[in-house]
Scaffold this motif. Sequence first.
Motif, short mmCIF file in Angstrom:
data_model
loop_
_atom_site.label_atom_id
_atom_site.label_comp_id
_atom_site.label_asym_id
_atom_site.label_seq_id
_atom_site.Cartn_x
_atom_site.Cartn_y
_atom_site.Cartn_z
N ASP A 48 5.68 4.49 -3.02
CA ASP A 48 5.57 3.63 -4.19
C ASP A 48 4.13 3.43 -4.69
O ASP A 48 3.93 3.26 -5.90
CB ASP A 48 6.20 2.26 -3.90
CG ASP A 48 7.71 2.37 -3.73
OD1 ASP A 48 8.32 3.16 -4.49
OD2 ASP A 48 8.27 1.68 -2.86
N ASN A 66 2.28 -1.24 5.87
CA ASN A 66 0.85 -1.21 6.14
C ASN A 66 0.24 -2.60 6.27
O ASN A 66 -0.96 -2.76 6.32
CB ASN A 66 0.14 -0.42 5.02
CG ASN A 66 -0.86 0.58 5.57
OD1 ASN A 66 -1.14 0.59 6.77
ND2 ASN A 66 -1.41 1.41 4.72
N LYS A 107 4.16 -2.69 -5.92
CA LYS A 107 2.83 -2.09 -5.98
C LYS A 107 2.23 -2.18 -7.40
O LYS A 107 1.02 -2.22 -7.55
CB LYS A 107 2.89 -0.62 -5.56
CG LYS A 107 3.52 -0.33 -4.19
CD LYS A 107 2.69 -0.81 -3.05
CE LYS A 107 2.97 -0.14 -1.71
NZ LYS A 107 4.31 -0.24 -1.15
C1 LIG Z 1 4.75 -0.45 0.18
C2 LIG Z 1 6.09 -1.03 0.34
C3 LIG Z 1 6.40 -1.90 1.40
C4 LIG Z 1 5.40 -2.23 2.49
O1 LIG Z 1 4.32 -2.98 2.03
P1 LIG Z 1 2.98 -3.07 2.90
O2 LIG Z 1 2.03 -3.83 2.06
O3 LIG Z 1 2.55 -1.66 3.14
O4 LIG Z 1 3.32 -3.76 4.17
C5 LIG Z 1 7.66 -2.47 1.42
N1 LIG Z 1 8.59 -2.18 0.49
C6 LIG Z 1 8.34 -1.34 -0.52
C7 LIG Z 1 9.41 -1.05 -1.50
C8 LIG Z 1 7.09 -0.73 -0.65
O5 LIG Z 1 6.83 0.10 -1.67
#
Ligand SMILES: *Cc1c(COP(=O)(O)O)cnc(C)c1O
Length: 458
Positions: A142, A253, A111
Motif C-alpha cells: 500500500d 512495520n 497510507k
Molecule cells: C501498511 C499497512 C498496515 C501496517 O501498518 P504499519 O504502520 O506498517 O504497522 C496495516 N494495514 C494496511 C492495509 C496497510 O497498508
Amino acid sequence: MNYFSTRDKSQSFKFKEIFLRGLAPGGGLFLPSEIKRYNKSELNNLSKLSYSELATEIIYNFCSGDISKQELKSLIDKAYKNFEKKNVVDVKKIGNINLLELYYGPTLAFKDIAMQVIGNMYDHLKVAKEKPVNILVATSGDTGSAAIASLNNRENINLFVLHPHNKISKVQRKIMTTIGESNIYNLAVEGTFDDCQKIVKNLFNDDDFREKINMSGVNSINWARIICQIVYYFFTFFQLKKDELSFSVPTGNFGDIYAGYIAKKMGLPINKLIVATNENDILQRVINTGEYKPDKVTPSLSPSMDIQVSSNFERLLFYALNENDQKVDLLMKNLKDKGLFKLEINELEEIKKDFEAVKVSDEETLSIIKDVYEKNKFLIDPHTATAFGAINKVEEINEVVALGTAHPYKFFETMKKATGENIEPPVQIKKYLDKDEKFDIIENNISKIKEYIHTKIK
Ligand SMILES: *Cc1c(COP(=O)(O)O)cnc(C)c1O
C-alpha cells in the motif's frame, strides 16, 4: 524543533534534514528532542477544529522552524482536498466496536493520509530545486501506490518503488503499476518485503550512492509519516467524546500504532494500544516474551502486514530502555550479528503498560470478515479484520476503536472467499482498471538494483 538518532543522542538535525534522509547516519531512527504535552483545556480547544485545522496544530509541533504554520495549513488543505470525506476519515459503530475508516484517499489505504501531505512537503521544502531527488521506497503493497499517487509528475523527482514480486494482492499491484507517469519506476523484487526494506536501508547507509543520486525516502521509518498519523487518534477521541479510549491497530512495520503511542505521550487519554498481527507475529512474540527474533516471512491474507523486521519498534525501544541510546545500539547490533535480542523484565513491563499484542490467524481472519458481514451487512478488509479479532481476545477493554486500514476492494478475492460477495471497484480507482501494468521484475540483489537506478537516471 531538533531531532536526534535512537542510536546516538548527540547527533542533532533539523526537520528538513530528517525529512529528506529518513534514516539517521549509522542506521538509527530519528526522534524529536521534545514532545508537546497538551493539558485538558488545550485538548478542549483542539476538539473544536476541523480535521485539517487539527492536523496543522499537531504537525506544526514537529516541523516549526522549517515550515510556517500558515504554509503548513495550506499544504495540508491541498493534500486533503481530494479525499472522499470532508474530514478525511470517518468513525462508525459496527456492532459494539468503533471503526475508524482511514481509506478514503486516492489509493484506498491509510497510507494516503500521510503520503498526500508528504508529497506537498517535498515541493514546499524545495528539496529538488537545484538537483533532482531520487526517492526510494519499499512497500508491502500500500505504501507504494500511496507514494506514487502523491509524487506523480512532480518536477525533478523520480520515485523507485520496490515491492515483493507476487506477494501483494492483484488490486494492490494493479493500482501501483498503472497510476504512475514517467517519473515513476516499479520494481518487482524476487523476495519478501523484508528483503525490499533491507535493500532500501542498505542503500541509505551507502553514503557514496546516497549522495551521488541525491536519495530520499518515504518509508514508514520517515518521521513525517508518523506525525501525520498522530492526527486521527486525536480526531477520533474528539468525535467519540469518551473519557478514555483503547485502539486496536493492524500492525506491520509498527508505524501506525507508534503514532498512537506518541498521541498518548502528547496527553491524549489512551488506555491500551493493541497490536494486531497475522501469522508474522514477531511483535506479538516480543511484547509477550521479550525476545525479538525475526522468523521467515509467511504469506498471509493480510499481505501489508507480512513483515518480520518491524523497523519502527526501535523507536519504542528507545523509551522502553529509558532513553539509553547506547543500549539501543547494542541491541540492534545483537540483532544484526546474532539474529535476535532480548529485553529485561523491567523493560518489557514498561512496554506492557501501554501495549497488548495479539496474533490473528488467516482462518480467524476469514471467520471475522464473515461474522461482521452477517451481523452488520458491512465489509471489513483482512487487515482491519485482524484488529477486530485482536479486540475479541483482549480482556478488560472498555471503549475501543479498531483502525480500518484498507478498503475491502483491495482484497476482493479474500472478501469473496469469506462472504461470497463480489465487491464493485470504488470510483477513485475505476479509471485505472483497464490500463496496462508497468513494472520490471528484478533479482533480490542490491548491485542489480543500484545498476537499474543508475541506468534510469543517467
Ligand atoms: C501498511 C499497512 C498496515 C501496517 O501498518 P504499519 O504502520 O506498517 O504497522 C496495516 N494495514 C494496511 C492495509 C496497510 O497498508
